[in-house]
Scaffold this motif. Structure first.
Motif, mmCIF file in Angstrom:
data_model
loop_
_atom_site.group_PDB
_atom_site.id
_atom_site.type_symbol
_atom_site.label_atom_id
_atom_site.label_comp_id
_atom_site.label_asym_id
_atom_site.label_seq_id
_atom_site.Cartn_x
_atom_site.Cartn_y
_atom_site.Cartn_z
ATOM 1 N N UNK A 152 -180.964 55.562 -7.299
ATOM 2 C CA UNK A 152 -182.296 55.383 -7.883
ATOM 3 C C UNK A 152 -183.170 54.491 -7.012
ATOM 4 N N UNK A 153 -184.472 54.692 -7.088
ATOM 5 C CA UNK A 153 -185.409 53.865 -6.332
ATOM 6 C C UNK A 153 -186.069 52.842 -7.241
ATOM 7 N N UNK A 154 -186.324 51.667 -6.689
ATOM 8 C CA UNK A 154 -186.943 50.617 -7.500
ATOM 9 C C UNK A 154 -188.447 50.822 -7.652
ATOM 10 N N UNK A 155 -189.020 51.671 -6.772
ATOM 11 C CA UNK A 155 -190.429 52.009 -6.913
ATOM 12 C C UNK A 155 -190.570 53.521 -6.864
ATOM 13 N N UNK A 156 -191.650 54.026 -7.392
ATOM 14 C CA UNK A 156 -191.866 55.471 -7.452
ATOM 15 C C UNK A 156 -191.875 56.093 -6.058
ATOM 16 N N UNK A 205 -183.723 52.353 2.689
ATOM 17 C CA UNK A 205 -184.404 51.158 2.206
ATOM 18 C C UNK A 205 -185.627 51.620 1.435
ATOM 19 N N UNK A 206 -185.746 51.186 0.208
ATOM 20 C CA UNK A 206 -186.891 51.575 -0.622
ATOM 21 C C UNK A 206 -188.087 50.723 -0.230
ATOM 22 N N UNK A 207 -188.927 51.277 0.635
ATOM 23 C CA UNK A 207 -190.073 50.530 1.155
ATOM 24 C C UNK A 207 -191.152 51.470 1.640
ATOM 25 N N UNK A 208 -192.290 50.904 1.967
ATOM 26 C CA UNK A 208 -193.381 51.687 2.547
ATOM 27 C C UNK A 208 -193.168 51.820 4.055
ATOM 28 N N UNK A 209 -193.941 52.680 4.685
ATOM 29 C CA UNK A 209 -193.816 52.879 6.127
ATOM 30 C C UNK A 209 -194.101 51.584 6.869
ATOM 31 N N UNK A 226 -191.816 55.284 3.008
ATOM 32 C CA UNK A 226 -191.111 55.656 4.245
ATOM 33 C C UNK A 226 -190.045 56.704 3.951
ATOM 34 N N UNK A 227 -189.723 57.506 4.962
ATOM 35 C CA UNK A 227 -188.616 58.441 4.826
ATOM 36 C C UNK A 227 -187.290 57.700 4.643
ATOM 37 N N UNK A 228 -187.261 56.449 5.065
ATOM 38 C CA UNK A 228 -186.080 55.617 4.789
ATOM 39 C C UNK A 228 -185.871 55.472 3.281
ATOM 40 N N UNK A 229 -186.966 55.426 2.538
ATOM 41 C CA UNK A 229 -186.894 55.269 1.087
ATOM 42 C C UNK A 229 -186.453 56.530 0.363
#
Length: 229
Positions: free
Chosen positions: A74-78, A139-143, A152-155
């Motif tokens: 699951x992701x912590x942000x949408x 990693x659930x993050x922005x680019x 980010x595609x990492x997310x």
């Protein structure tokens, strides 16, 4: 009477001894066992055990992709999260410096790059590739961790960052130090080019200030083909 008649009329064992003596006296003779040696049972058992071990650790249906199945992340942000993740620890016998949480599409694409680009390009230099240095994975993050940027595609589990490789003799080839450095630079640029196509996005030194020390590979698809910088 021909010279072979004594051999033909001798007892079978005596005949064999005469033929062997004649062969050993010949400068063209090659010694050969009368019975092929059997493969030692220990070797067979070891090979079978290795195959079983690979099958146990296989992910994404490929024994050359070793790790463990994670499943839903699951992701912590949408926008973040992975539907069916794996934690990858090695690719085609080459260890990762840290286990990478990614999806199977990305794992299989990484294996394709390793098999068709990395391993052949390095070849026997330094004994071959011993380890791939992973700088980042899920990693659930922005680019680029920039506020307001897209996810980010990492997310999404579709990206992996590689900072270099270690060879079996201990030599380290890094993007940061090697990109503009002769032999290492030639190799790294070749690996960067080879990733473009299999991966949807390929970024490295020169693309922007965020990628001067690593390659970013992801499996996002763009309407006009791969984006490589």
């Amino acid at each position: 009477m021909s010279r072979l008649e004594p051999v033909e009329r001798a007892e079978p064992l005596a005949a064999l001894e005469q033929v062997r003596a004649f062969a050993e006296a010949s400068p063209l003779a090659i010694r050969q066992a009368l019975r092929p040696s059997l493969r030692p049972g220990a070797i067979v058992r070891k090979a079978m055990a290795q195959r079983q071990e690979e099958a146990r650790g296989a992910v994404c249906g490929d024994p050359r992709l070793q790790g463990e199945k994670v499943g839903f992340v699951p992701g912590r942000i949408s926008g973040c999260g992975i539907k069916d993740a794996v934690k990858l620890r090695s690719v085609s016998g080459i260890a990762l410096s840290q286990q990478a949480t990614i999806d199977c599409t990305t794992a299989k694409t990484l294996k394709r790059w390793v098999d068709t680009a990395l391993a052949p390009a390095v070849g026997s230099r330094g004994g071959g590739v011993a380890r791939i240095n992973v700088a980042a994975h899920y990693a659930c993050r922005s680019r680029n961790n920039q506020s307001g940027a897209k996810i980010s595609e990492h997310g999404k589990g579709r990206a992996i960052d590689i900072s270099g490789v270690r060879l079996r003799d201990g030599t380290e080839i890094t993007v940061l130090d090697g990109w503009d450095n002769g032999r290492d630079g030639t190799l790294l640029k070749k690996l960067h080019r080879a990733a473009c196509g299999p991966f949807g996005t390929v970024l490295g030194p020169g693309s922007d200030g965020f990628h001067r020390d690593h390659f970013h590979f992801d499996t996002a698809r763009h309407g006009n083909g791969s984006y490589c910088r």
